[in-house]
Design an enzyme around this catalytic site. Structure first.
Site, PDB file in Angstrom:
ATOM      1  CG  ASP A  59       5.187  -5.566  12.657  1.00  0.00           C
ATOM      2  OD1 ASP A  59       5.749  -5.566  11.462  1.00  0.00           O
ATOM      3  OD2 ASP A  59       4.122  -5.784  12.098  1.00  0.00           O
TER       4      ASP A  59
ATOM      5  NE  ARG B  46      -2.380 -13.763   0.984  1.00  0.00           N
ATOM      6  CZ  ARG B  46      -1.346 -12.781   1.420  1.00  0.00           C
ATOM      7  NH1 ARG B  46      -1.803 -11.612   2.134  1.00  0.00           N
ATOM      8  NH2 ARG B  46      -0.434 -13.048   0.151  1.00  0.00           N
TER       9      ARG B  46
END
Length: 303
Positions: free
Chosen positions: A158, A49
């Site tokens: 978030d 990633r």
């Protein structure tokens, strides 16, 4: 402190060498800033990633990337690091049993509380790109069509600023609701029926929600308490000690009799276990007891 585990001296993945030191630096930074616990088994995934970020930034090595993250210039990169290390997999009405419980059991109680002149607050504490928060709003309106007449609001937060911006836009691919029953699809879209491409969330649902950025392991600025908190599939990124602290903090900011909903693979742990009782699938109610701070360590009688 995250347990340090020995790794091999270094591994080469495609064009970038990913050393033990590189992995440990990223692990330590992710743990200190975000509470993320990166197990050794995730090393290859972390490389895969983050290698995309090295290419995007035109960096030659993970050593250069770690160096950037620890400089002031790395402030802009840290949100990308967070997004790369976490999985924002979500969809509307994920784990439907929570929304059924909210609609069928809790909304009548919340309406009664509101009619008595008390504000009602719900918190989607790891809202990702917004689908959970809008599903909560739809469940509220499904049970109480005249919800706008009541002081009932949803806070949705978030840690990832990128997904929070997506949530605020309230625009999603139509394919995300194609498999929903027409009843729920109509609540999400309102009078505008999507044909293809993207659709916008009904403004009646948007008006119930306030979105913001929040790190669950940092300080929480909210002053009031919540009637319902959803924290689903976020604690799985934390180690056991951090999870236990988080459950305790949720207990502290819930009203007595309030409800906590967590992910299907998560379990309450630590001192907070004694503050809740199970009332449904991964759904817990805070016990009505004399308000006293939860003990995080065993203490003897000091009298």
């Amino acid at each position: 402190m995250m347990e340090r585990v020995p790794f091999s001296r270094g591994e080469t993945f495609h064009e970038f060498t990913f050393s033990d030191h590189d992995f440990q630096m990223i692990s330590d930074l992710a743990n200190a800033r975000y509470g993320l616990f990166l197990q050794p088994s995730k090393k290859a995934l972390v490389h895969s990633r983050l290698a995309k970020r090295l290419r995007a930034l035109k960096l030659a090595s993970f050593e250069d990337y770690c160096s950037l993250l620890n400089k002031t210039e790395g402030d802009a990169e840290r949100p990308h690091l967070l997004s790369a290390l976490t999985t924002n997999v979500t969809h509307f009405f994920r784990e439907m049993h929570h929304f059924d419980f909210l609609k069928d059991v809790l909304v009548p109680q919340l309406i009664e509380k509101s009619e008595a002149g008390n504000p009602v607050r719900l918190w989607s504490s790891a809202c990702s790109s917004g689908q959970e928060a809008y599903s909560i709003a739809a469940a509220l309106i499904a049970a109480a069509p005249k919800l706008s007449q009541h002081d009932i609001k949803i806070l949705a937060t978030d840690i990832d600023p990128q997904v929070v911006q997506t949530a605020k836009r309230a625009v999603y691919p139509t394919e995300q609701i194609e498999t929903l029953p027409p009843f729920w699809r109509d609540l999400l879209t309102g009078s505008k029926k999507p044909q293809s491409g993207d659709f916008s969330i009904d403004p009646a649902l948007q008006n119930l929600i306030s979105f913001g950025e929040l790190n669950l392991i940092a300080d929480w600025p909210m002053k009031g308490k919540f009637d319902v908190i959803l924290c689903r599939n976020a604690a799985i990124y934390f180690d056991k000690a951090t999870q236990a602290r988080l459950w305790g903090r949720f207990a502290d900011v819930l009203v007595e009799g309030g409800h906590l909903m967590i992910g299907h693979s998560e379990r309450l742990s630590g001192p907070a276990q004694s503050a809740f009782k199970s009332v449904g699938i991964t759904t817990y109610q805070k016990l009505t007891v004399a308000s006293a701070p939860l003990k995080t360590t065993d203490e003897g009688d000091k009298n």
